[in-house]
Design an enzyme around this catalytic site. Structure first.
Site, PDB file in Angstrom:
ATOM      1  CG  ASP A 156     -40.719  53.427 -70.687  1.00 11.97           C
ATOM      2  OD1 ASP A 156     -40.681  54.126 -71.205  1.00 11.97           O
ATOM      3  OD2 ASP A 156     -41.583  52.769 -71.606  1.00 11.97           O
TER       4      ASP A 156
ATOM      5  CD  GLU B 295     -45.068  51.836 -74.459  1.00  9.41           C
ATOM      6  OE1 GLU B 295     -44.486  50.964 -73.475  1.00  9.41           O
ATOM      7  OE2 GLU B 295     -45.626  52.149 -74.990  1.00  9.41           O
TER       8      GLU B 295
ATOM      9  CE  LYS C  26     -40.828  55.104 -73.811  1.00 11.59           C
ATOM     10  NZ  LYS C  26     -40.953  53.837 -74.144  1.00 11.59           N
TER      11      LYS C  26
ATOM     12  CE  LYS D 247     -44.296  49.159 -77.154  1.00 17.54           C
ATOM     13  NZ  LYS D 247     -45.711  49.577 -76.390  1.00 17.54           N
TER      14      LYS D 247
ATOM     15  CB  VAL E 121     -38.812  47.110 -67.400  1.00 19.51           C
ATOM     16  CG1 VAL E 121     -38.541  47.537 -66.042  1.00 19.51           C
ATOM     17  CG2 VAL E 121     -40.205  49.296 -66.896  1.00 19.51           C
ATOM     18  CB  THR E 122     -40.128  45.031 -70.673  1.00 21.39           C
ATOM     19  OG1 THR E 122     -40.275  45.718 -71.618  1.00 21.39           O
ATOM     20  CG2 THR E 122     -40.800  44.969 -69.885  1.00 21.39           C
TER      21      THR E 122
ATOM     22  CB  CYS F  51     -39.326  50.441 -73.715  1.00 23.47           C
ATOM     23  SG  CYS F  51     -41.025  50.474 -74.670  1.00 23.47           S
TER      24      CYS F  51
ATOM     25  CD  GLN G 146     -23.821  40.510 -85.856  1.00 22.88           C
ATOM     26  OE1 GLN G 146     -23.173  40.526 -86.868  1.00 22.88           O
ATOM     27  NE2 GLN G 146     -24.520  40.386 -85.543  1.00 22.88           N
TER      28      GLN G 146
HETATM   29  C1  C5J Z   1     -41.975  48.704 -72.399  1.00 25.19           C
HETATM   30  C2  C5J Z   1     -43.514  47.738 -72.781  1.00 25.19           C
HETATM   31  N1  C5J Z   1     -42.083  50.075 -71.477  1.00 25.19           N
HETATM   32  N2  C5J Z   1     -43.354  46.414 -71.959  1.00 25.19           N
HETATM   33  N3  C5J Z   1     -43.433  48.749 -72.541  1.00 25.19           N
HETATM   34  O1  C5J Z   1     -41.206  48.470 -72.876  1.00 25.19           O
HETATM   35  O2  C5J Z   1     -45.062  47.389 -73.834  1.00 25.19           O
END
Ligand code: C5J
Length: 220
Positions: A25, A73, A130, A133, A158-159, A163, A203
Site C-alpha cells: 500500500d 488498498e 485488496k 487490510k 504502510v502502515t 495492512c 516468542q
Molecule cells: C493501510 C490503513 N494500508 N491504515 N491502511 O494500512 O487503513
C-alpha cells in the site's frame, strides 16, 4: 542460493529463487501531502521518510530477479467489495467512496489510489488490489505465490500495524516464513510501529522476523 540475514529473533534464511518482496500500500493517498491520510490529521512525513529505503529494497529485489508484489488498498467504484462495516466507519465525509482530496477515497483508478511514482510497478511485477487490510483476503495472491513456488516473503510498506501486520499474519498462517524490513515500514503512530515489530518477533518469532534493510543488503 541460500541467503542468511541477521534478523531478530534469529537468522532469516531464504532461497533467492523462492522469495517474494511484498510492498504493501505505498499509495499516494497514504503518503503524499494533500492526500486522504493527511486530511485525517496524520503526519505523512513519517510515511514519506521510508520511501528512499523502499526504493533501494525494490531495486535489490529487481536486481536479484525476485518475484515482486505491490498491493493497493482499493475498492470497486460501485463499492460492491466494501462491506458496510468497513464503509460506515469514521466521519461521514471521510468514508470510503466519498470525494477526497485526490479523488474518491480508496476507490480503484482514482489518482490518490495509485502507487507513488518512485515505486511504480514495472512489467512482470504483480499488482494486487485488496479490499481488506490483509493482502490474501479476497485476492488471488495465494494462488500466484503457489504457482511460483514461493516459500518466503519479505515485507515492506504502510502502515505497519494495519495492512502490513495483517498481511504478515495472514501469510504466517498460510505457512510462509516472513521477514519485515524495519526501516522500510512506517506508521502514522511511531509507538504502534515499535509495538508491531516487537509483537512480530516475540516468542521466538510468533509472526515472523524483523531486520534493518542494511542487514539484508549486506547478504543479498
Ligand atoms: C493501510 C490503513 N494500508 N491504515 N491502511 O494500512 O487503513
Amino acid at each position: 542460493m541460500n541467503i542468511e540475514v541477521q534478523a531478530a529473533p534469529s537468522p532469516f534464511v531464504f532461497d533467492a529463487s523462492k522469495v517474494a518482496l511484498v510492498i504493501i500500500d505505498m499509495q499516494r493517498d497514504f503518503i503524499e501531502p494533500g492526500g486522504f491520510g493527511e486530511s485525517l490529521g496524520n503526519d505523512v512525513t513519517l510515511l514519506a521518510g521510508i520511501v528512499p529505503t523502499v526504493v533501494e529494497l525494490l531495486a535489490l529485489a529487481r536486481d536479484g530477479g525476485w518475484m515482486v508484489v505491490h498491493t493497493r488498498e482499493s475498492h470497486a467504484p460501485d463499492l460492491s467489495d466494501c462491506p458496510p462495516a468497513k464503509r460506515l466507519r469514521g466521519a461521514p465525509e471521510m468514508r470510503i467512496g466519498e470525494p477526497g482530496p485526490m479523488g474518491r477515497i480508496l476507490v480503484r483508478g482514482e489518482p490518490g489510489n495509485a502507487i507513488i511514482d518512485a515505486l511504480t510497478p514495472i512489467a512482470g511485477e504483480l499488482v494486487i488490489d485488496k479490499p481488506g487490510k490483509g493482502a490474501f483476503y479476497a485476492t488471488r495472491l495465494g494462488e500466484e505465490l503457489a504457482t511460483r513456488g514461493i516459500t518466503h516473503l519479505i515485507f515492506a510498506g504502510v502502515t505497519t500495524e494495519v495492512c502490513v501486520q495483517t498481511s504478515m499474519r495472514e501469510a504466517n498462517d498460510r505457512g510462509y516464513d516472513c521477514l519485515l524490513i524495519e526501516d522500510a515500514t512506517a506508521s502514522y503512530f511511531p509507538a504502534f510501529k515499535e509495538a508491531s515489530l516487537a509483537m512480530i518477533r516475540s516468542q521466538g518469532g510468533i509472526v515472523g522476523w524483523t531486520a534493518p534493510f542494511a542487514a539484508l543488503k549486506r547478504e543479498a
